[in-house]
Design a protein around this motif. Structure first.
Motif, PDB file in Angstrom:
ATOM      1  N   GLY A  40       0.800  -1.222   0.000  1.00  0.00           N
ATOM      2  CA  GLY A  40       0.000   0.000   0.000  1.00  0.00           C
ATOM      3  C   GLY A  40       0.827   1.263   0.000  1.00  0.00           C
ATOM      4  O   GLY A  40       2.023   1.264  -0.275  1.00  0.00           O
ATOM      5  N   LEU A 107      -8.768   5.501  -1.342  1.00  0.00           N
ATOM      6  CA  LEU A 107      -7.886   4.757  -0.437  1.00  0.00           C
ATOM      7  C   LEU A 107      -8.571   4.631   0.917  1.00  0.00           C
ATOM      8  O   LEU A 107      -9.437   5.431   1.261  1.00  0.00           O
ATOM      9  N   GLY A 128      -4.616   1.454   1.812  1.00  0.00           N
ATOM     10  CA  GLY A 128      -4.829   0.480   0.749  1.00  0.00           C
ATOM     11  C   GLY A 128      -5.927   0.969  -0.173  1.00  0.00           C
ATOM     12  O   GLY A 128      -6.737   1.820   0.204  1.00  0.00           O
ATOM     13  N   THR A 129      -5.965   0.418  -1.393  1.00  0.00           N
ATOM     14  CA  THR A 129      -6.998   0.859  -2.331  1.00  0.00           C
ATOM     15  C   THR A 129      -8.345   0.277  -1.914  1.00  0.00           C
ATOM     16  O   THR A 129      -8.428  -0.774  -1.287  1.00  0.00           O
TER      17      THR A 129
END
Ligand SMILES: [Zn+2]
Length: 385
Positions: A40, A107, A128-129
């Motif tokens: 990430g 995100l 993180g996405t």
């Protein structure tokens, strides 16, 4: 040195354009950066001292917001992430500084932790996405109510003793610093599983964290409870000590004095914590706990002991101990030093190196904390707080 300090304040006041603002309590202790890494987007902010902080997401435009209290930030972190369009510093309320990251893609916050380091502390955020929909949900949930969010039952700060150049007690290949870090990471998980606790560690790596930083971290995290975890060595002197032991400060400690008075007859505490130069956790307790906190601390110790005994964990022949430490400052954090066992005892060594025992002890401490939290809540409601 004075010049450097003056320059620092100058930058601070230039940034905020205000004289008379509270002085910063911390500054950057190295390069802050945000970069793409495996797992990430990582934001790291090394600071000279732990400070209160909070993080949330906001939409329109999509952004990540991190607020720091009392931190003098002269420029935004170095931007090395393709997921972030821009970084800006803003002044927030009071002595809070706001870092705003404008996002190129949705995100979410995967990890957020401020932990102690040799030079102070560091905030580590991992993003993180996520999907656009999930981001909007989270931003909606977090943007507005963040200030009023009902706090979980308690903020617990776990303090794995020793670390880095101070390994603590050693028995063959085993050392206290490593064992306590492993145990604390497990205990954090076990406490978080309940959904009742927000848990912070004073260190999450094998690093040396100075005593002051451990205390400041607890304060910065607004800790409700501070548990310092140890498994010391009592080979010298009274070598027969074994079993889990809980240390608290005596209620009649003298406030205001800086020196530590030795508790009469408290051989274990004296040996373990006052005569081990690197291990002044007892002093940390003294710094965290004010006199008014003593009854709450006594209840904490009693509930922890009850839960430990209920789970059949070996306890010391005198499992609750106190000493008359001088109190550095009145603070309001019930604090207990837990000697999970003693590495100088063969039986304890076997227990302390068993994953099953770790799990059993972590569960017991969790139960004790839950019992205490309930009792403490009732007690405080009864007092009209
Ligand atoms: Zn220790």
């Amino acid at each position: 040195m004075i010049k450097a300090v003056a320059a620092l304040f100058g930058l601070f006041f230039a940034l905020f354009g205000l004289v008379g603002q509270a002085e910063p309590v911390a500054r950057l202790a190295g390069e802050a950066e945000i970069l793409d890494e495996a797992g990430g987007v990582h934001l790291t902010v090394p600071v000279t001292a732990p400070v209160p902080w909070k993080v949330w997401l906001a939409d329109e435009p999509p952004r990540l917001i991190v607020d720091f209290q009392g931190l003098a930030f002269d420029e935004p972190p170095v931007l090395r992430s393709g997921s972030i369009a821009d970084l800006r510093l803003e002044r927030a309320e009071g002595d809070w500084t706001r870092l705003v990251a404008y996002l190129r893609e949705p995100l979410t916050v995967i990890e957020a932790e401020m932990h102690g380091t040799e030079t102070g502390a560091q905030l580590d955020l991992v993003l993180g996405t996520t999907t656009g929909g999930a981001f909007k949900e989270e931003a909606r949930a977090l943007t507005e109510p963040v200030a009023e969010t009902e706090k979980t039952c308690c903020v617990v700060v776990l303090d794995p003793g020793h670390g880095g150049r101070d390994p603590g007690a050693e028995a063959g290949a085993v050392n206290e610093a490593t064992l306590m870090l492993e145990f604390s990471l497990l205990l954090k998980e076990v406490l978080e599983e309940t959904g009742q606790f927000e848990v912070h560690l004073t260190r999450s790596k094998d690093v040396f964290v100075p005593l002051d930083a451990r205390m400041s971290l607890a304060r910065a995290a607004n800790a409700d409870v501070f548990l310092s975890l140890h498994a010391d060595d009592l080979a010298k002197g009274s070598g027969a000590a074994s079993g889990l032991t809980l240390y608290t400060l005596a209620a009649d400690a003298v406030p205001g004095a800086r020196s530590v008075a030795r508790g009469a007859g408290d051989d274990i505490l004296k040996e373990v914590d006052l005569e081990t130069a690197e291990d002044q956790v007892a002093l940390a307790l003294a710094g965290l706990q004010g006199q008014t906190t003593a009854p709450r601390t006594a209840a904490l110790s009693r509930n922890l002991l009850g839960a430990v005994q209920a789970s059949d964990i070996a306890v010391n022949s005198r499992p609750e101990r106190q000493a008359e430490f001088a109190v550095l400052k009145a603070a309001d954090i019930p604090s207990v030093l837990v000697e999970l066992g003693f590495l100088s005892s063969k039986e304890d060594l076997a227990r302390l190196t068993s994953p099953e025992w770790h799990r059993q002890a972590a569960d017991a401490l969790r139960d004790g904390l839950l019992l205490w939290a309930e009792e403490d809540r009732l007690l405080r409601e009864g007092l009209g707080n």
